[in-house]
Design a protein around this motif. Structure first.
Motif, PDB file in Angstrom:
ATOM      1  N   PRO A  90       0.660   8.521  14.375  1.00 16.60           N
ATOM      2  CA  PRO A  90       1.526   7.612  15.129  1.00 16.60           C
ATOM      3  C   PRO A  90       1.552   6.237  14.480  1.00 16.60           C
ATOM      4  CG  PRO A  90      -0.556   7.989  16.305  1.00 16.60           C
ATOM      5  CD  PRO A  90      -0.551   8.912  15.119  1.00 16.60           C
ATOM      6  N   SER A  91       2.632   5.529  14.660  1.00 13.35           N
ATOM      7  CA  SER A  91       2.737   4.168  14.132  1.00 13.35           C
ATOM      8  C   SER A  91       3.505   3.311  15.139  1.00 13.35           C
ATOM      9  CB  SER A  91       3.410   4.192  12.760  1.00 13.35           C
ATOM     10  OG  SER A  91       4.672   4.820  12.827  1.00 13.35           O
ATOM     11  N   ARG A  92       3.697   2.040  14.839  1.00  8.49           N
ATOM     12  CA  ARG A  92       4.193   1.081  15.831  1.00  8.49           C
ATOM     13  C   ARG A  92       5.404   1.580  16.599  1.00  8.49           C
ATOM     14  NH1 ARG A  92       5.423  -0.991  19.713  1.00  8.49           N
ATOM     15  NH2 ARG A  92       6.154  -3.114  20.095  1.00  8.49           N
ATOM     16  N   TYR A  93       6.396   2.043  15.884  1.00  6.95           N
ATOM     17  CA  TYR A  93       7.644   2.408  16.553  1.00  6.95           C
ATOM     18  C   TYR A  93       7.795   3.929  16.701  1.00  6.95           C
ATOM     19  CZ  TYR A  93       8.498  -2.484  15.639  1.00  6.95           C
ATOM     20  OH  TYR A  93       8.373  -3.852  15.611  1.00  6.95           O
TER      21      TYR A  93
ATOM     22  N   ALA B  51       8.076  -1.227  10.911  1.00 10.91           N
ATOM     23  CA  ALA B  51       7.057  -2.280  10.850  1.00 10.91           C
ATOM     24  C   ALA B  51       6.536  -2.446   9.416  1.00 10.91           C
ATOM     25  CB  ALA B  51       5.895  -1.966  11.792  1.00 10.91           C
ATOM     26  N   ASP B  52       6.630  -1.390   8.619  1.00 15.50           N
ATOM     27  CA  ASP B  52       6.175  -1.451   7.227  1.00 15.50           C
ATOM     28  C   ASP B  52       7.293  -1.837   6.266  1.00 15.50           C
ATOM     29  OD1 ASP B  52       3.579  -0.544   7.797  1.00 15.50           O
ATOM     30  OD2 ASP B  52       4.191   1.543   7.686  1.00 15.50           O
TER      31      ASP B  52
ATOM     32  N   THR C 104      10.817 -10.576   5.729  1.00 18.84           N
ATOM     33  CA  THR C 104       9.884 -10.933   6.794  1.00 18.84           C
ATOM     34  C   THR C 104       9.511 -12.401   6.633  1.00 18.84           C
ATOM     35  OG1 THR C 104       8.921  -8.714   6.764  1.00 18.84           O
ATOM     36  CG2 THR C 104       7.609 -10.441   7.786  1.00 18.84           C
TER      37      THR C 104
ATOM     38  N   ARG D 196      -5.594  -0.551  10.502  1.00 10.69           N
ATOM     39  CA  ARG D 196      -4.798  -1.420  11.351  1.00 10.69           C
ATOM     40  C   ARG D 196      -5.165  -1.291  12.822  1.00 10.69           C
ATOM     41  NH1 ARG D 196       1.060  -1.560   8.632  1.00 10.69           N
ATOM     42  NH2 ARG D 196       1.130   0.579   9.355  1.00 10.69           N
TER      43      ARG D 196
ATOM     44  N   ALA E 279      -5.314   4.219  15.289  1.00 13.23           N
ATOM     45  CA  ALA E 279      -4.496   5.294  14.714  1.00 13.23           C
ATOM     46  C   ALA E 279      -4.877   5.550  13.260  1.00 13.23           C
ATOM     47  CB  ALA E 279      -3.003   4.956  14.806  1.00 13.23           C
TER      48      ALA E 279
ATOM     49  N   SER F 272       0.814  -1.220   0.000  1.00  6.43           N
ATOM     50  CA  SER F 272       0.000   0.000   0.000  1.00  6.43           C
ATOM     51  C   SER F 272       0.848   1.272   0.000  1.00  6.43           C
ATOM     52  CB  SER F 272      -0.941   0.011   1.210  1.00  6.43           C
ATOM     53  OG  SER F 272      -0.200   0.177   2.400  1.00  6.43           O
ATOM     54  N   PHE F 273       2.143   1.123   0.175  1.00  9.50           N
ATOM     55  CA  PHE F 273       3.037   2.275   0.096  1.00  9.50           C
ATOM     56  C   PHE F 273       3.728   2.341  -1.272  1.00  9.50           C
ATOM     57  CE2 PHE F 273       2.689   1.080   4.523  1.00  9.50           C
ATOM     58  CZ  PHE F 273       2.316   2.281   5.091  1.00  9.50           C
TER      59      PHE F 273
ATOM     60  N   ARG G 195      17.252  -3.848  19.322  1.00 11.85           N
ATOM     61  CA  ARG G 195      16.290  -4.882  19.716  1.00 11.85           C
ATOM     62  C   ARG G 195      15.001  -4.640  18.949  1.00 11.85           C
ATOM     63  NH1 ARG G 195      15.990  -1.621  24.407  1.00 11.85           N
ATOM     64  NH2 ARG G 195      13.859  -1.001  24.867  1.00 11.85           N
ATOM     65  N   PRO G 196      14.307  -5.736  18.613  1.00 11.02           N
ATOM     66  CA  PRO G 196      13.208  -5.592  17.646  1.00 11.02           C
ATOM     67  C   PRO G 196      12.033  -4.759  18.126  1.00 11.02           C
ATOM     68  CG  PRO G 196      13.433  -7.883  18.408  1.00 11.02           C
ATOM     69  CD  PRO G 196      14.595  -7.133  18.955  1.00 11.02           C
ATOM     70  N   THR G 197      11.804  -4.675  19.417  1.00 10.71           N
ATOM     71  CA  THR G 197      10.632  -3.935  19.890  1.00 10.71           C
ATOM     72  C   THR G 197      10.955  -2.497  20.290  1.00 10.71           C
ATOM     73  OG1 THR G 197      11.004  -4.727  22.131  1.00 10.71           O
ATOM     74  CG2 THR G 197       9.501  -6.026  20.772  1.00 10.71           C
TER      75      THR G 197
ATOM     76  N   LEU H  19       0.788  -7.406  10.738  1.00  7.22           N
ATOM     77  CA  LEU H  19       1.945  -6.690  11.276  1.00  7.22           C
ATOM     78  C   LEU H  19       1.580  -5.911  12.545  1.00  7.22           C
ATOM     79  CD1 LEU H  19       3.430  -5.351   7.929  1.00  7.22           C
ATOM     80  CD2 LEU H  19       4.098  -7.389   9.200  1.00  7.22           C
ATOM     81  N   PRO H  20       2.580  -5.571  13.334  1.00 12.32           N
ATOM     82  CA  PRO H  20       2.324  -4.721  14.506  1.00 12.32           C
ATOM     83  C   PRO H  20       1.952  -3.313  14.064  1.00 12.32           C
ATOM     84  CG  PRO H  20       4.685  -5.103  14.256  1.00 12.32           C
ATOM     85  CD  PRO H  20       3.986  -5.959  13.236  1.00 12.32           C
ATOM     86  N   SER H  21       1.186  -2.627  14.874  1.00  9.90           N
ATOM     87  CA  SER H  21       0.811  -1.247  14.574  1.00  9.90           C
ATOM     88  C   SER H  21       0.781  -0.455  15.892  1.00  9.90           C
ATOM     89  CB  SER H  21      -0.525  -1.211  13.837  1.00  9.90           C
ATOM     90  OG  SER H  21      -1.532  -1.870  14.572  1.00  9.90           O
ATOM     91  N   ARG H  22       0.468   0.821  15.806  1.00 13.99           N
ATOM     92  CA  ARG H  22       0.654   1.721  16.966  1.00 13.99           C
ATOM     93  C   ARG H  22       0.085   1.168  18.266  1.00 13.99           C
ATOM     94  NH1 ARG H  22       1.848   3.554  21.005  1.00 13.99           N
ATOM     95  NH2 ARG H  22       1.544   5.641  21.820  1.00 13.99           N
TER      96      ARG H  22
ATOM     97  N   ARG I  79      -0.779  -7.011   5.413  1.00 18.76           N
ATOM     98  CA  ARG I  79      -0.417  -5.931   6.334  1.00 18.76           C
ATOM     99  C   ARG I  79      -1.186  -5.996   7.654  1.00 18.76           C
ATOM    100  NH1 ARG I  79      -3.016  -0.408   3.629  1.00 18.76           N
ATOM    101  NH2 ARG I  79      -4.663  -1.467   2.488  1.00 18.76           N
TER     102      ARG I  79
ATOM    103  N   ARG J 271       5.656   3.804   7.096  1.00 19.55           N
ATOM    104  CA  ARG J 271       5.504   4.617   8.296  1.00 19.55           C
ATOM    105  C   ARG J 271       6.642   4.413   9.277  1.00 19.55           C
ATOM    106  NH1 ARG J 271      -0.824   4.880   9.415  1.00 19.55           N
ATOM    107  NH2 ARG J 271      -0.530   2.702   9.929  1.00 19.55           N
TER     108      ARG J 271
ATOM    109  N   ASP K 289       4.481  -7.889  18.327  1.00 16.55           N
ATOM    110  CA  ASP K 289       5.774  -8.432  18.744  1.00 16.55           C
ATOM    111  C   ASP K 289       5.828  -8.647  20.265  1.00 16.55           C
ATOM    112  OD1 ASP K 289       5.538  -5.644  18.821  1.00 16.55           O
ATOM    113  OD2 ASP K 289       7.360  -5.240  17.693  1.00 16.55           O
TER     114      ASP K 289
ATOM    115  N   GLU L 138       5.713   6.717  18.462  1.00 14.29           N
ATOM    116  CA  GLU L 138       4.585   7.114  19.308  1.00 14.29           C
ATOM    117  C   GLU L 138       4.468   8.639  19.303  1.00 14.29           C
ATOM    118  OE1 GLU L 138       7.404   5.678  20.577  1.00 14.29           O
ATOM    119  OE2 GLU L 138       6.910   4.064  21.974  1.00 14.29           O
TER     120      GLU L 138
ATOM    121  N   ILE M 292      -0.650 -18.648   5.841  1.00 17.83           N
ATOM    122  CA  ILE M 292      -0.248 -17.284   5.489  1.00 17.83           C
ATOM    123  C   ILE M 292       0.176 -17.201   4.032  1.00 17.83           C
ATOM    124  CG2 ILE M 292       1.502 -15.524   5.949  1.00 17.83           C
ATOM    125  CD1 ILE M 292       1.163 -16.296   8.935  1.00 17.83           C
TER     126      ILE M 292
ATOM    127  N   PHE N 133       7.005 -15.377   8.311  1.00 20.13           N
ATOM    128  CA  PHE N 133       5.914 -15.617   9.254  1.00 20.13           C
ATOM    129  C   PHE N 133       6.136 -16.960   9.934  1.00 20.13           C
ATOM    130  CE2 PHE N 133       4.357 -12.441   6.307  1.00 20.13           C
ATOM    131  CZ  PHE N 133       3.774 -11.520   7.155  1.00 20.13           C
TER     132      PHE N 133
END
Lengths: 279, 279, 279, 279
Positions: free
Chosen positions: C107-110, C244-245, C250, D241, D244, C53-54, C153-155, D106-109, D103, C241, D114, C112, D94, C252
């Motif tokens: 805002p998005s996953r990483y 995460a995008d 990746t 998602r 947000a 979508s991007f 670290r991933p998070t 995936l993790p989101s805001r 999408r 974003r 994760d 805030e 998947i 699964f």
């Protein structure tokens, strides 16, 4: 069983910095000391000894710029027995706990009891209070969390360990402590010596070790969510609510650790003790 | 100045639950007591008094199912002066702090000193150590954080306050405490009575209040990032590292607060003191 | 300037796992391709290509158990110029931004944005909107955050980077992106090739690189809070974003990376191009 | 079944602010519209309509200072049937999911996939993939999380909901979505109309509602961890998602909501439709 215990720590100090070491054997284990337990500091600087609010022996000093070395080794008489266990030990109703034990039910910096209480009840709410409940907590943490030195970070809390499932010694104990407190069992963080005595080859690299203690049936008992088996030769140095209370070395400013050696060996040839003074 | 202080708390207790109250005047303020300071509990049940590791007076009991009421009111002689201030008070080098003050530099449950240290230096690193630095912290917190009773939540930490910029009394103090500790100034959380004495009309609804204390020039000084002006008639009940150590009421299980009244008034007609026994 | 770009990635796959690779050059840079850009997968398995979508080109496949290898190298014609800069570029009022740019304010996953908005205004609220504000953000992040591969670290989120002040490429960009969005400047995460072209000796170990883009004066511009100087030979693969995008790979399910090589070199002897087919 | 749907929102705007409304019926439900679906804005200002990257219809405008009112009501033909259910619907591997569905794994805001992956496997790892697994997630969230309007806060994430066990509609869905994604089931956040049709007396105060959708057996299905029973008259406005991506009103600057009314009623007397134009 006779143990040789000790450490040799060297730091680079860029500018004078206030330091506190928790490197002495805990008063509860003083009976085992076969030689005086004093932190030897190079260069020779004034030291001040005091007990903190948990009864841990602390050594304070102002480290000058340059190389700082803290070292000592000494002989210690241990029972040679594995960590005591009483699998039918009962949990006290909270109303019957000693006053000074209550604080080990509260949340602390790295143990967010409030945030993990619901998860603790989900996971362990059906276990029988007492020793078995604590063992269930340890089994779960031990099975679910992966150990790795690269997983360490100073701000890691029990909740982080719960979500990331990775950590070092202290992380395993923080998560187990948090679950225990949430379940009404007083739990405290403990640090000290733990050698590889009685362990088959390929011992881990030597370091101080962290474990935890729970209060059941009128006393504190040792548990270790990281190793999760009774061990021989565990010697307590300091205990507190979590790692924020217990650190073998704290500097209030920069101090770069450049050498780190911990000794925790069984002395099999008692005729040749190497004293700290000789080293 | 003569104050009448007191409280009337009522709880619904569904099943017997162990409780600890920190409702007594702090030993450091004992000289002001004009009447005995005892927690009166209904129904009549055995109470146990003890001092916790911070020296706060605690009252322990096992509350039976039913309505639990804790009440007391008493006369207290206060100086009638605003919070003492010494704007040129100096900060001690950490190496010169008393041993028992050091623990108020460490991170605690709601004060993540480690996580906010960099922000503290960004914001206040250029201020002069001492009173002015603490005042700068209070001014910043007071200006940046919005007060609202609906912003309270039990797990809110200093970092949450820093990011959300909303909170109640305790949240303001937690953030200010965290900044102070990061800057090398010992800071502790304080709770007690604070009336509206000397404040123009429209006082706030009565409750216990939270403030904080910092250690400068050989003693603890009162600061209050929420009100940020010296106040009259502040009477300390308990102090600790943060709100995890200080709670006027802790129950280890469910207890629903259904009535909550705090008294903190100036007694202007001294001929008619209403004693606790008479109420 | 002619570049050779490419990669050679090898994974151990324990059981069949669905994978998505974002290893192709971004459509916006397609004009530079001197050879076809196809992900070559060993073993030969069906691949499906699609744009997310991007607008990033993705390659999907079901990796069988065994060794999985993704490789390619190809010639790419680049301008040879440093990242374009327009130091007086203005920021658009939000009401005038293109529709599809608005999502890069959220805002998005990483990132805030909500949690760091107040800090962004504290730090950058007085800067002039536009290029200079973005540069101020980059200067701050670059100066305040320490780089280290062991800090990954991933998070880890932007708020973590703000508190810990340590990180890898992606962490620097996440914090800068978050500040920009909070300040009303659309910002997106970008990943691609970045060699050491024009950089004096001792280049960093080769890897893909992360940077970010902001929308000013009708177009996206490259910024890089990690290096914070214009660089030559940056070739975009994917933008979104946040991390995460955008991930070059990746899976699964489990896939263990056992070899990782990225090529991004200037071709100085154009007579000897090594094509992907020949390798 | 004929429904009357609509809203009446009023804001105080202090200074001109860019706004985006997601107040239109989702294109997937366009067939039910019995009257045009246009956002009516007072004062009359230019509006721009566009579809975002999720296909939601958005209305953009620059709100002038003063009172802003967004309103509309219209007739909508609904099936009158409860949310479709297919209790034996299977989960797709998947590798077989459509590209544009990936999408939603995936993790989101507000959905830290994760961070909650391990907990998801602990809790639901033994359930059978497919409808039953999603239902197990909903049952758990519904049973464990307490609903309360005072539990809302804008930065609350799925992890916060997991630890605090309190929340509003959106919080329930965020936690359920996060668990589903961690378990390999695409899940997206949905917002729209949900009346009290077919519900016995004492309906909840009218508001828009949030639910979520999962992708099973070739289509998206509605689930609702808050109510956790099939409902009648759910009409989708926007999906994304997490919250947000989906907000009925976003302002890039201050806008104070001072009136908020949502209409979602069954029209039983079809002879008297009240059109939006008439209101």
């Amino acid at each position: 069983m006779l143990l040789r215990l000790g450490y040799d720590l060297q730091f680079d100090i860029v500018e004078p910095v206030a330091c506190v070491a928790q490197l002495r054997v805990h008063p509860s284990r003083a009976a085992g000391l076969r030689q005086p337990d004093r932190v030897q500091v190079e260069p020779a600087i004034p030291l001040e000894e005091y007990a903190d609010s948990f009864g841990n022996l602390c050594t304070r000093f102002l480290a000058p710029a340059g190389t700082l070395r803290l070292k000592h080794d000494f002989l210690f008489e241990d029972s040679g027995l594995p960590d005591p266990a009483r699998p039918n030990a009962v949990a006290h109703p909270i109303a019957e706990l000693p006053n000074d034990v209550l604080r080990f039910l509260l949340p602390s910096r790295y143990c967010e009891v409030d945030s993990l209480a619901a998860a603790a009840f989900d996971l362990f709410g059906n276990t029988v209070p007492g020793w078995g409940r604590v063992q269930a907590v340890c089994n779960w943490v031990n099975a679910k969390v992966a150990f790795g030195y690269n997983f360490a970070r100073p701000t890691k809390t029990a909740l982080d360990v719960f979500t990331e499932r990775q950590g070092v010694c202290r992380d395993f104990q923080h998560l187990a402590i948090t679950f225990c407190r949430a379940l009404g069992i007083p739990a405290r963080y403990a640090a000290g010596y733990l050698g590889d005595i009685g362990i088959p080859p390929a011992p881990s690299p030597m370091d101080f070790s962290a474990w935890f203690e729970v209060y059941l049936e009128n006393r504190w008992w040792t548990f270790d969510a990281r190793h999760n088996v009774p061990r021989i030769g565990r010697v307590l140095m300091a205990a507190g609510r979590d790692a924020a209370d217990v650190a073998f070395f704290t500097s209030f400013g920069a101090a770069n650790l450049k050498n780190f050696l911990v000794i925790s060996d069984e002395v099999t040839d008692a005729s040749a003790p190497r004293s700290a003074a000789q080293s």
